[in-house]
Scaffold this active site. Structure first.
Site, PDB file in Angstrom:
ATOM      1  N   TYR A 164      21.792  52.122  63.986  1.00  0.00           N
ATOM      2  CA  TYR A 164      20.985  52.289  63.246  1.00  0.00           C
ATOM      3  C   TYR A 164      19.702  51.838  62.003  1.00  0.00           C
ATOM      4  CZ  TYR A 164      16.710  54.988  60.663  1.00  0.00           C
ATOM      5  OH  TYR A 164      15.852  54.819  60.092  1.00  0.00           O
TER       6      TYR A 164
ATOM      7  N   THR B 130      13.872  52.696  55.592  1.00  0.00           N
ATOM      8  CA  THR B 130      14.949  53.439  55.359  1.00  0.00           C
ATOM      9  C   THR B 130      15.466  53.301  53.925  1.00  0.00           C
ATOM     10  OG1 THR B 130      16.027  55.623  56.539  1.00  0.00           O
ATOM     11  CG2 THR B 130      15.810  52.735  57.414  1.00  0.00           C
ATOM     12  N   ASP B 131      15.919  54.360  53.602  1.00  0.00           N
ATOM     13  CA  ASP B 131      16.787  54.024  53.043  1.00  0.00           C
ATOM     14  C   ASP B 131      18.532  53.910  53.221  1.00  0.00           C
ATOM     15  OD1 ASP B 131      17.414  56.442  53.625  1.00  0.00           O
ATOM     16  OD2 ASP B 131      17.496  57.319  51.613  1.00  0.00           O
ATOM     17  N   GLU B 132      18.706  54.157  54.157  1.00  0.00           N
ATOM     18  CA  GLU B 132      20.138  53.794  55.111  1.00  0.00           C
ATOM     19  C   GLU B 132      20.405  52.663  55.567  1.00  0.00           C
ATOM     20  OE1 GLU B 132      20.931  56.135  58.116  1.00  0.00           O
ATOM     21  OE2 GLU B 132      19.166  57.449  57.729  1.00  0.00           O
TER      22      GLU B 132
ATOM     23  N   LYS C  29      17.413  48.572  61.524  1.00  0.00           N
ATOM     24  CA  LYS C  29      16.695  48.727  60.231  1.00  0.00           C
ATOM     25  C   LYS C  29      16.601  47.624  59.560  1.00  0.00           C
ATOM     26  CE  LYS C  29      13.100  51.175  60.164  1.00  0.00           C
ATOM     27  NZ  LYS C  29      11.721  51.122  60.910  1.00  0.00           N
TER      28      LYS C  29
END
Length: 332
Positions: free
Chosen positions: A148, A121-123, A152
């Site tokens: 979260y 993810t870009d998060e 990741k």
């Protein structure tokens, strides 16, 4: 790649990928999924049984993983705990699935020399200021904001370490926010759509100015397939469709699609650690692998998604009441 193993293939993005593979290749697909609340066997129900097999199991179960890796040419790893709100309530499943689960897959890939693509993810990059023209690139430093995104980020680092230390044939992609069919109603866009179907005012966190870079799940799927086929081992590719919109703009577009007034919006308390802006620069993917999105027009993709939820009420309705009860308990 005649046989592809897809972890988390009964979840939102994973099931879209399985559908995409069946439509666009001759490969047979095995789905490994724990079937948690966010996954659904019904997401695979329309697919041919001679092309798609579901194995119910945990990616952290080394025995199951080892057996499946031995029988497949390539593995695409979507399985993850992914809901930010849930990670703030209880981070432990995120560590177990996203870090321990990824470690288990990497060890199997190392043992069997199996091609692995890891979906992230870009998060992991944190967020950008609203007035900052920059976008995330493959060189952006990691700066996760939530349990979260931190889990990741940890899984991404494990993949890179196994490539460098053990020669695992792996690639990574970090994608912007997905929308489209088969997404659980706890998530922003399907929650807004299903609320509007039920005549309930859409709810927006804080001031609604948080920006996400939206991509249709089918475009994400085509990008992952391109990376699986032609990506260079050890490389990271950012996947985005130039779909920057703030939450208020998305909700207003949905209200227009339903013929409702913008005055119907209900603002609720912002969530903790809510990142302000994500934006993806996907030039590497486009120039090196020749990929481009089908839904370059966000509104067209949104209309496609609204129509899917309208015509698949039997799929999302069973989870709706419990989801809204949870949000109501939080005042959201």
């Amino acid at each position: 790649m005649d046989r592809i193993l897809v972890t988390g293939g009964a979840g939102f993005i994973g099931s879209n990928f399985v559908h995409h593979v069946v439509r666009n290749t001759e490969a047979r697909v095995t789905v490994l999924d724990k079937l948690t609340y966010a996954a659904s066997e019904a997401s695979l129900a329309e697919l041919p049984s001679d092309r798609v097999e579901l194995v119910v199991g945990d990616i952290a179960d080394a025995e199951v993983v080892d057996r499946l890796f031995a029988d497949h040419d390539a593995v695409v790893h979507f399985a993850a705990e992914s809901h930010n709100d849930n990670s703030l309530h209880d981070p432990s499943p995120f560590v177990q699935t996203n870090i321990i689960g990824t470690f288990t897959l990497l060890e199997a890939a190392r043992k069997h020399d199996t091609r692995l693509h890891h979906v992230s993810t870009d998060e992991v990059y944190g967020d950008l200021e609203l007035d900052d023209p920059k976008r995330f690139t493959e060189d952006t430093p990691y700066n996760p904001s939530s349990p979260y995104s931190a889990s990741k980020a940890g899984s991404d680092h494990l993949v890179r370490a196994w490539v460098r230390s053990f020669g695992v044939r792996a690639t990574i992609s970090n994608c912007s926010n997905n929308y489209g069919p088969w997404q659980h109603v706890e998530k922003f866009i399907p929650r807004m759509i299903t609320n509007l179907i039920d005549g309930v005012p859409p709810k927006v966190y804080g001031d609604g100015l948080n920006v996400r870079d939206w991509i249709h799940a089918d475009d994400h799927s085509s990008a992952v397939l391109a990376i699986l086929r032609d990506g260079q081992y050890g490389e990271t590719y950012l996947i985005g469709a130039d779909g920057e919109r703030n939450n208020l703009q998305v909700v207003k577009a949905l209200l227009a699609a339903f013929g409702r007034s913008e005055d119907d919006i209900e603002f609720v308390t912002d969530r903790a650690g809510h990142d302000r802006r994500y934006a993806i620069e996907s030039g590497k993917l486009r120039s090196q692998l020749g990929w481009s999105p089908r839904f370059e027009d966000f509104e067209a993709g949104l209309a496609d998604t609204v129509e899917w939820y309208r015509s698949h009420e039997e799929w999302w309705r069973p989870a709706k009441q419990a989801t809204e009860a949870f949000y109501a308990s939080k005042g959201q």
